[in-house]
Design an enzyme around this catalytic site. Structure first.
Site, PDB file in Angstrom:
ATOM      1  N   ASP A  83       0.622  -1.055   0.425  1.00  0.00           N
ATOM      2  CA  ASP A  83       0.075   0.118  -0.213  1.00  0.00           C
ATOM      3  C   ASP A  83       0.915   1.270  -0.102  1.00  0.00           C
ATOM      4  OD1 ASP A  83      -2.596   1.290  -0.016  1.00  0.00           O
ATOM      5  OD2 ASP A  83      -2.473   1.496   2.019  1.00  0.00           O
ATOM      6  N   ASP A 105       2.374   5.500  -5.303  1.00  0.00           N
ATOM      7  CA  ASP A 105       2.451   6.273  -5.331  1.00  0.00           C
ATOM      8  C   ASP A 105       3.039   6.836  -5.965  1.00  0.00           C
ATOM      9  OD1 ASP A 105       0.347   8.598  -4.905  1.00  0.00           O
ATOM     10  OD2 ASP A 105      -0.075   7.553  -2.694  1.00  0.00           O
ATOM     11  N   GLY A 190      -8.028   8.484   7.274  1.00  0.00           N
ATOM     12  CA  GLY A 190      -7.476   8.232   8.735  1.00  0.00           C
ATOM     13  C   GLY A 190      -9.633   8.179   9.449  1.00  0.00           C
ATOM     14  N   GLY A 224      -9.025   5.506   1.107  1.00  0.00           N
ATOM     15  CA  GLY A 224      -9.590   6.476   2.412  1.00  0.00           C
ATOM     16  C   GLY A 224     -11.355   5.474   2.364  1.00  0.00           C
ATOM     17  N   SER A 225     -11.637   4.372   2.032  1.00  0.00           N
ATOM     18  CA  SER A 225     -13.387   3.984   2.346  1.00  0.00           C
ATOM     19  C   SER A 225     -13.556   3.436   3.324  1.00  0.00           C
ATOM     20  CB  SER A 225     -13.308   3.088   1.168  1.00  0.00           C
ATOM     21  OG  SER A 225     -12.944   3.835  -0.555  1.00  0.00           O
ATOM     22  N   SER A 226     -13.343   3.424   4.043  1.00  0.00           N
ATOM     23  CA  SER A 226     -14.020   3.495   5.880  1.00  0.00           C
ATOM     24  C   SER A 226     -15.592   4.295   6.138  1.00  0.00           C
ATOM     25  CB  SER A 226     -12.812   3.561   6.398  1.00  0.00           C
ATOM     26  OG  SER A 226     -12.168   2.255   7.144  1.00  0.00           O
ATOM     27  N   ASN A 266      -9.833   0.515   0.347  1.00  0.00           N
ATOM     28  CA  ASN A 266      -9.140   0.248   0.530  1.00  0.00           C
ATOM     29  C   ASN A 266      -9.521   0.631   1.670  1.00  0.00           C
ATOM     30  OD1 ASN A 266      -7.420  -0.161  -1.436  1.00  0.00           O
ATOM     31  ND2 ASN A 266      -5.732   1.235  -0.397  1.00  0.00           N
ATOM     32  N   ASP A 268      -8.795   0.462   6.460  1.00  0.00           N
ATOM     33  CA  ASP A 268      -8.440  -0.071   7.352  1.00  0.00           C
ATOM     34  C   ASP A 268      -8.640   0.791   8.723  1.00  0.00           C
ATOM     35  OD1 ASP A 268      -5.896   0.182   8.721  1.00  0.00           O
ATOM     36  OD2 ASP A 268      -4.325   1.674   8.143  1.00  0.00           O
TER      37      ASP A 268
HETATM   38  P1  13P Z   1      -9.082   4.266   5.296  1.00  0.00           P
HETATM   39  O1  13P Z   1      -8.607   5.496   6.817  1.00  0.00           O
HETATM   40  O2  13P Z   1     -10.372   4.758   5.189  1.00  0.00           O
HETATM   41  O3  13P Z   1      -9.764   3.753   5.927  1.00  0.00           O
HETATM   42  O4  13P Z   1      -8.513   4.427   3.917  1.00  0.00           O
HETATM   43  C1  13P Z   1      -7.168   3.467   4.236  1.00  0.00           C
HETATM   44  C2  13P Z   1      -6.503   3.344   2.961  1.00  0.00           C
HETATM   45  O5  13P Z   1      -6.750   4.028   2.015  1.00  0.00           O
HETATM   46  C3  13P Z   1      -5.435   2.509   2.006  1.00  0.00           C
HETATM   47  O6  13P Z   1      -4.646   2.959   1.747  1.00  0.00           O
HETATM   48  O1  G3H Z   2      -3.157   4.698   3.681  1.00  0.00           O
HETATM   49  C1  G3H Z   2      -3.378   4.143   4.815  1.00  0.00           C
HETATM   50  C2  G3H Z   2      -3.335   2.814   5.429  1.00  0.00           C
HETATM   51  O2  G3H Z   2      -3.831   2.867   6.138  1.00  0.00           O
HETATM   52  C3  G3H Z   2      -2.106   2.578   5.954  1.00  0.00           C
HETATM   53  O3  G3H Z   2      -2.314   3.245   7.477  1.00  0.00           O
HETATM   54  O4  G3H Z   2       1.075   4.370   7.071  1.00  0.00           O
HETATM   55  O5  G3H Z   2      -0.209   4.300   8.929  1.00  0.00           O
HETATM   56  O6  G3H Z   2      -0.055   1.908   8.113  1.00  0.00           O
HETATM   57  P1  G3H Z   2      -0.183   3.765   7.875  1.00  0.00           P
HETATM   58 ZN    ZN Z   3      -4.615   4.960   0.841  1.00  0.00          ZN
END
Ligand code: 13P
Ligand code: G3H
Ligand code: ZN
Length: 340
Positions: A83, A105, A190, A224-226, A266, A268
């Site tokens: 990622d 990226d 986030g 950023g799809s949370s 995505n 997280d």
């Molecule tokens: P979130 O912070 O919305 O879960 O996004 C995660 C992400 O895009 C990781 O690359």
């Molecule tokens: O890109 C964002 C993901 O949530 C990964 O986060 O870089 O804190 O591991 P991180």
């Molecule tokens: Zn991302």
């Protein structure tokens, strides 16, 4: 089965008209949560590691945990994806270790903060495509920049500062030959994406649709799809946390994206919230506990629930056994044949 090519998983998703969640991991419990959710829902799955995750796990721990996942869940097509790779060197180290997919990226400079130029982005992404495809490894690129900053990665600001230009996206894909394209349509990394409930026009879905019209054969990726569900926020706050009110991306918007070419989604933050809430609950309710398993088990279960729900909502559930994985060496030959 060995780790599989993300390109194959996304090609199959395009054929079936569904999306595939890409979930971030840093440790054993997160990998276990995802694999259990995949088995329960019979889903192909993308497991992804950021640079921060690779550093946290000394890289090799994470890689070998993923090999364990393929041994214990042989029926699940499983992708290991990098990622937000910040340079061709970072992507190379992931490929050398055995990742089956990498994100270059190049929308940001190697510092992971400063928006780059189009020319720089094309140059580094093309370089990674050449290197990765020779080994059958998939490449995701990004055009436009996400908002927010996670572990130092992101352009900062709101997700609306550097939206993707559809004409530029088309040019970018033509010049780089990548497999999957992350686009900026107003999301950010986030928990703090939106200060109020997003309405139908908060995300720039018309931009996404315009990109898909120009690039009907490119797999689109939503970062950023949370969804930052209120119930997960409430658990954290109920047990001593201090999250400010916040809103994420509604699942219906993601589903609209999936109808318009989004194949990788995505997630997280939602999993981080689920884990933290479950741990806080044990700490508050059973302050006498000190065996890490007493709180890691409920944390693992809470994350599994979120992942299984997303797998069902994105449509990947039930598709684990649809296809036979293509070995990476064969993928490399396919890429070579197209390039000639
Ligand atoms: P979130 O912070 O919305 O879960 O996004 C995660 C992400 O895009 C990781 O690359
Ligand atoms: O890109 C964002 C993901 O949530 C990964 O986060 O870089 O804190 O591991 P991180
Ligand atoms: Zn991302």
């Amino acid at each position: 089965m060995p780790l599989v090519s993300m390109r194959q998983v996304l090609d199959e998703a395009a054929k079936g008209g569904y999306g595939v969640g890409a979930f971030n991991v840093n440790n054993m419990e997160q990998i276990q949560s995802i694999m259990e959710a995949a088995r329960e829902t019979q889903s192909p799955v993308i497991v992804q590691a950021s640079r921060g995750a690779r550093a946290y796990s000394q890289d090799r721990f994470l890689y070998h945990l993923m090999i364990a996942a393929t041994e214990l869940y042989p029926e699940i097509p499983t992708v290991l994806h990098l990622d937000h790779g910040n340079s061709p060197e970072t992507c190379k180290s992931a490929i050398d270790m055995g990742f089956t997919s990498v994100m270059m990226d190049g929308s940001l400079m190697p510092d992971g903060k400063t928006p780059s130029t189009f020319e720089y982005n094309v140059e580094v992404t093309k370089k990674v495509v050449e290197m990765a495809h020779a080994k059958g490894v998939t490449v995701e690129g990004e055009i436009g920049c996400l908002g927010g900053i996670e572990d130092g990665h992101g352009s900062g600001g709101s997700g609306l500062d550097h939206l993707t230009d559809p004409a530029q996206a088309e040019e970018f894909v033509k010049l780089t030959g990548l497999d999957a394209l992350a686009i900026a349509i107003g999301t950010s990394h986030g928990a703090y994406k939106f200060a109020k409930q997003p309405s139908g026009d908060t995300l720039k879905m018309e931009t996404l649709i315009a990109i898909h019209k120009r690039l009907p054969n490119t797999h689109l990726v939503m970062h950023g799809s949370s969804s930052v569900p209120k119930d997960l926020q409430d658990i954290i706050n109920q047990y001593g946390g201090k999250l400010k009110p916040t809103w994420g991306v509604p699942v219906e918007e993601i589903q609209l994206g999936i109808k318009n070419g989004v194949r990788k989604i995505n997630v997280d933050t939602d999993n981080r919230l689920a884990i933290t809430g479950a741990i806080r609950k044990v700490f508050m309710e059973k302050p006498e506990e000190f065996d890490p398993r007493s709180y890691m088990k409920p944390a693992r279960e809470a994350m599994k629930k979120v992942v299984a729900l997303r797998m069902t909502q994105f449509g990947q559930a039930g598709h684990a056994k649809d296809y036979t994985p293509i070995p990476l060496a064969e993928m490399a030959k396919k890429y070579e044949a197209v390039a000639v």
